[in-house]
Design a protein around this motif. Structure first.
Motif, PDB file in Angstrom:
ATOM      1  N   GLN A 133      71.432 -16.372 -29.836  1.00  0.00           N
ATOM      2  CA  GLN A 133      71.059 -15.517 -28.712  1.00  0.00           C
ATOM      3  C   GLN A 133      70.358 -16.258 -27.581  1.00  0.00           C
ATOM      4  N   ASP A 138      71.714 -16.219 -24.001  1.00  0.00           N
ATOM      5  CA  ASP A 138      71.433 -15.097 -23.109  1.00  0.00           C
ATOM      6  C   ASP A 138      69.971 -15.087 -22.661  1.00  0.00           C
ATOM      7  N   ALA A 188      69.153 -17.327 -19.798  1.00  0.00           N
ATOM      8  CA  ALA A 188      70.103 -17.355 -18.693  1.00  0.00           C
ATOM      9  C   ALA A 188      69.413 -17.355 -17.327  1.00  0.00           C
TER      10      ALA A 188
END
Lengths: 339, 339
Positions: A191, A194, A197
């Motif tokens: 994860q 993300d 990001a």
DNA sequence: TTTGGCACTCACCTATCTTGAGTGCCAGTC
DNA sequence: GACTGGCACTCAAGATAGGTGAGTGCCAAA
């Protein structure tokens, strides 16, 4: 009945050839194994076996030698896996048990495997995928260079050096570290992608260039796969055959120096028994046509994580080697569970 | 005059033997090198050189072959170090420059060295001694097992697993971590010994057993020397000689599998030129009597940190190999300075 | 000090022969 | 139909023998 004896003959040929390394003839076979028939009968069986492709003659008027297909049949139908004695098993466990860290486990394993099988041993590092970020450290090595150390909850550690466009002061670095840590700590690595990001955007503008460089490096480090490392040992065993056999060692050594090749050797699907045997030409690697590769998967918890195995001449002791590889894989799994 | 020609003859013999790998005779010598005298004269010189121990005959009526002493003389007096072309140097620099971390630098170096010298290459990890503790992380792997990760300011990372007598809760671990960190952070590793001597006593009593276990592990990890690791590559080059030469590869491969041996090969004092050559029997290692070892030290900043080198047959191209080893050592130093 | 000449040595190559383990086939036996 | 003993055949490997030539050491002469 007839079929039975024919297979017994094949087994006897493989066993004799493996132990003597010389073509085996009908007379010698009858003497060494109590087959209860005359050499002439054996010769008939041999002729049949040769027709079927299980054995071959190096030249007319020589004994027979098993073909790759012959070994395959031997392994699939005729031989079991020879279990190790309990004393041996205990010795293995003790030897592996005293390893201090993962590197040490791997190194000890490869040595152990090479020693007990007397072959070249390969050990792949375990893949430790589902990990979460435990800690990130940023260390300034020089005004414009920063080292990032990433620690996962599995104990895996990655380090990277980052070149910065301008000088970076300690305070900024500490700030970034804190921000980064709170952004990703505890998140599964899958994860993190993300999560970070828009990390750079959330930073004060003067930190942004550095922040995005760090994030890029972080992502790179996260996706680095430790299980693409394979170590090998016992190459000296190759030289034992050297002189006499159709095993030119140079191509073998060359092939074994390529990580990619090692991965390919270890990376094939498992067979049901837990031990995979790849004989001669079955091998997907150029240069290893006259070697066999015996591998087994090992696991952590109940998840398969990686493989280990040995490479040796096709005329090797399959039952014994398979037993050893199997046992070592088992014990490595056990050690990893403990860690 | 006479002396001069005698040395020229020795040089010519070494050069010819290295390139042909066959005993060289007087007639061939005169033809290949323009020595300006007749074969008979050369024969006299050869006889003298043989008396002095620089060359030897495999058997009567064969040409001459250099002895270890002959090679020694050649290296000391007759040959220089052949510098690499600038194109080669640039290629080296680029190849090494794209390494991402220390492991990568080492792996690339050993491959590079093996490739350009076409010999077996050895690279010792740099000793990164005067480091200070940058960070300590304690990670609970299971209720009774804790992993410690130690990060030094040089970027060196050590990890250890600690078995605890009883279950450990996260809070206690975090507490211990903070205490430990404040006790040792920033201290040179040499002083950590003293700094943590009474650390366990300073903790709340319920933490003491764990604290002392951790301190013991910490001290162990601090004293672990990364420069006791040597990696090697290019073993396939050994097999090139295989067939024809008095270089039985098995003992060589066996010797090269022992870390201790590799360290001994690399660990000797430097000569003034920066490249050390150890020829045949000069080698301190059993099994390597018919190999020569060429090593050079590399440095970080202006401190020598470790060695790298190659192992090959005594009849190797000394000037070329010395040049390559020297150049690679130089570039590794440069890369390390940058990191 | 150098050189041409010369006898000598001996590893290596080639040819030839011998040996023996091993085969395939066949006719006879169970 | 399966097994066996007998027999002729093949051929790698080892032994023997002779020839060749690169290379040497020595010596007398330039």
């Amino acid at each position: 009945m007839l079929e039975d004896r024919r297979l017994a003959v094949l087994r006897a040929i493989v066993e004799d050839y493996v132990s003597t390394h010389e073509p085996v003839g009908s007379k010698a076979l009858v003497e060494r194994h109590s087959l209860g028939v005359s050499p002439a009968t054996i010769r008939n069986d041999m002729a049949a076996l040769e027709d079927e492709g299980y054995i071959a003659q190096p030249h007319t008027s020589a004994g027979r030698v098993p073909t790759d297909l012959g070994y395959r049949h031997f392994v699939d139908r005729l031989s079991g896996v020879k279990p190790l004695s309990t004393a041996e098993r205990r010795a293995i466990h003790e030897f592996l048990g005293s390893a201090v860290d993962l590197d040490d486990v791997m190194i000890r394993t490869v040595r152990l495997l090479a020693q007990i099988t007397r072959q070249v041993a390969l050990v792949q590092y375990p893949s430790l995928t589902e990990s979460t970020v435990r800690h990130i450290e940023l260390i300034s090595l020089s005004p414009t260079r920063v080292m990032m150390v990433l620690i996962a909850n599995t104990g895996r550690v990655e380090q990277r050096v980052i070149e910065c466009s301008g000088p970076v002061d300690e305070a900024a670095l500490a700030d970034l570290r804190a921000r980064l840590l709170s952004a990703v700590a505890g998140h599964p690595s899958a994860q993190v992608d993300d999560t970070v990001a828009d990390f750079a955007e959330s930073c004060p503008s003067e930190l942004r260039p550095l922040a995005s460089a760090i994030v890029a490096t972080l992502l790179d480090a996260m996706t680095e796969r430790i299980d693409e490392r394979v170590i090998l040992g016992g190459t000296a065993h190759l030289a034992r055959y050297g002189e006499a056999f159709p095993l030119a060692i140079q191509p073998v050594l060359e092939a074994l120096e390529e990580q990619v090749v090692l991965l390919r050797l270890l990376g094939e699907e498992t067979m049901s028994t837990g031990v995979t045997v790849r004989i001669g030409h079955e091998n997907p690697v150029e240069g290893l046509e006259s070697t066999s590769v015996i591998t087994a998967r090992y696991s952590r918890g109940n998840k398969t994580v990686a493989s280990l195995g040995v490479v040796g001449p096709t005329h090797m002791d399959y039952p014994g080697t398979m037993g050893a590889v199997h046992a070592v894989a088992q014990y490595v799994s056990r050690i990893l569970d403990e860690q």
